[in-house]
Enzyme design. Structure first.
Site, PDB file in Angstrom:
ATOM      1  N   LYS A  84      -3.572 -15.550  18.677  1.00 37.11           N
ATOM      2  CA  LYS A  84      -4.327 -14.429  17.882  1.00 37.11           C
ATOM      3  C   LYS A  84      -5.946 -15.261  18.148  1.00 37.11           C
ATOM      4  CE  LYS A  84      -4.566 -11.391  13.930  1.00 37.11           C
ATOM      5  NZ  LYS A  84      -4.748 -10.758  13.042  1.00 37.11           N
TER       6      LYS A  84
HETATM    7  O1  G3P Z   1      -5.324  -8.500   9.921  1.00 40.33           O
HETATM    8  C1  G3P Z   1      -6.010  -7.957  10.786  1.00 40.33           C
HETATM    9  C2  G3P Z   1      -6.587  -6.739  10.052  1.00 40.33           C
HETATM   10  O2  G3P Z   1      -4.960  -6.374   9.849  1.00 40.33           O
HETATM   11  C3  G3P Z   1      -6.881  -7.692   8.767  1.00 40.33           C
HETATM   12  O3  G3P Z   1      -7.761  -6.571   8.152  1.00 40.33           O
HETATM   13  O4  G3P Z   1      -8.994  -5.474   6.952  1.00 40.33           O
HETATM   14  O5  G3P Z   1      -7.199  -5.920   6.200  1.00 40.33           O
HETATM   15  O6  G3P Z   1      -8.450  -7.432   6.297  1.00 40.33           O
HETATM   16  P1  G3P Z   1      -8.021  -6.218   6.618  1.00 40.33           P
END
Ligand code: G3P
Length: 219
Positions: A84
């Site tokens: 990633k």
């Molecule tokens: O892992 C990447 C993404 O899905 C994280 O999103 O906004 O839940 O931190 P968030």
């Protein structure tokens, strides 16, 4: 649509892998920190042993040289590691190098169609547009998904899969699926919400009650 789970919690991953419905895992530095695991590399190896599908492991550095070194180390952990990388000039330079070597990549922190076009040109395996974080600032996260899918569909040379990320609820996934997004990475709590419907619960209770009245047994 492929379902990935967005967590670094091994127990949650095991539980969902047992359903047979899990196609992969995404982690990020915040999720890894939350897991409390003492070794990131061992954690990724453990997850790769649980799930056959792509397991996203994010670099920690932001400069090209260090990201390249980290990426090569992460890619060696298991064949199903997807490295990633942040959507930055250095991140995409690393992505291009890794993609040319046949290493899976997931370009993260995508918030615009312009960024998504660059990721596809860099040969990313996956692009991760963050729907929830756009919604959080009153931008239309799902509109970005629709735009990216439409743009990618115009160019057969773009093989990058749209991986819907920052999912906050089942509707994010359902609407993205209607648009043809390839993957959604979903927090465990949201995946469990997919099962729930009050009419299923009441209908099953009625079936169980009526079966009891027959006095019969199948076994
Ligand atoms: O892992 C990447 C993404 O899905 C994280 O999103 O906004 O839940 O931190 P968030």
């Amino acid at each position: 649509m492929k379902f990935f789970v967005d967590t670094a919690d091994v127990n949650e991953i095991k539980e969902l892998a047992d359903t047979g419905l899990l196609d992969g895992v995404t982690t990020n530095p915040s999720l890894v920190a939350k897991s409390g695991h003492s070794s990131f590399l061992d954690l990724i190896k453990e997850i790769c042993d649980i799930v056959d599908g792509p397991v996203s492991a994010e670099v920690a550095a932001t400069d090209y040289d260090t990201m390249m070194k980290e990426a090569e180390k992460l890619a060696k952990i298991a064949d199903n590691v997807a490295v990633k990388l942040p959507l930055t000039p250095d991140g995409l330079k690393v992505c291009k190098k890794l993609s040319d070597q046949g290493i899976m990549t997931n370009v993260t922190l995508c918030f615009s169609s312009a960024q998504a076009i660059l990721a596809a040109k860099a040969g990313a395996t996956f692009i991760s547009p963050f729907v929830g974080r756009l919604d959080d600032i009153s931008h239309d996260g799902l509109q970005l998904i629709e735009d990216i899918v439409d743009i990618y569909d115009q160019y057969p040379a773009f093989t990058t899969e749209v991986l819907v990320a920052s999912v906050r609820n089942p509707l994010h996934v359902i609407e993205a699926a209607k648009m043809g997004a390839h993957v959604a990475t979903i927090p465990p709590k949201v995946i469990h919400q997919f099962y729930n419907h009050p009419l299923t619960d009441s209908g099953l209770a009625a079936f169980v009650e009526d079966w009891k009245k027959t006095g019969q047994s199948i076994l």
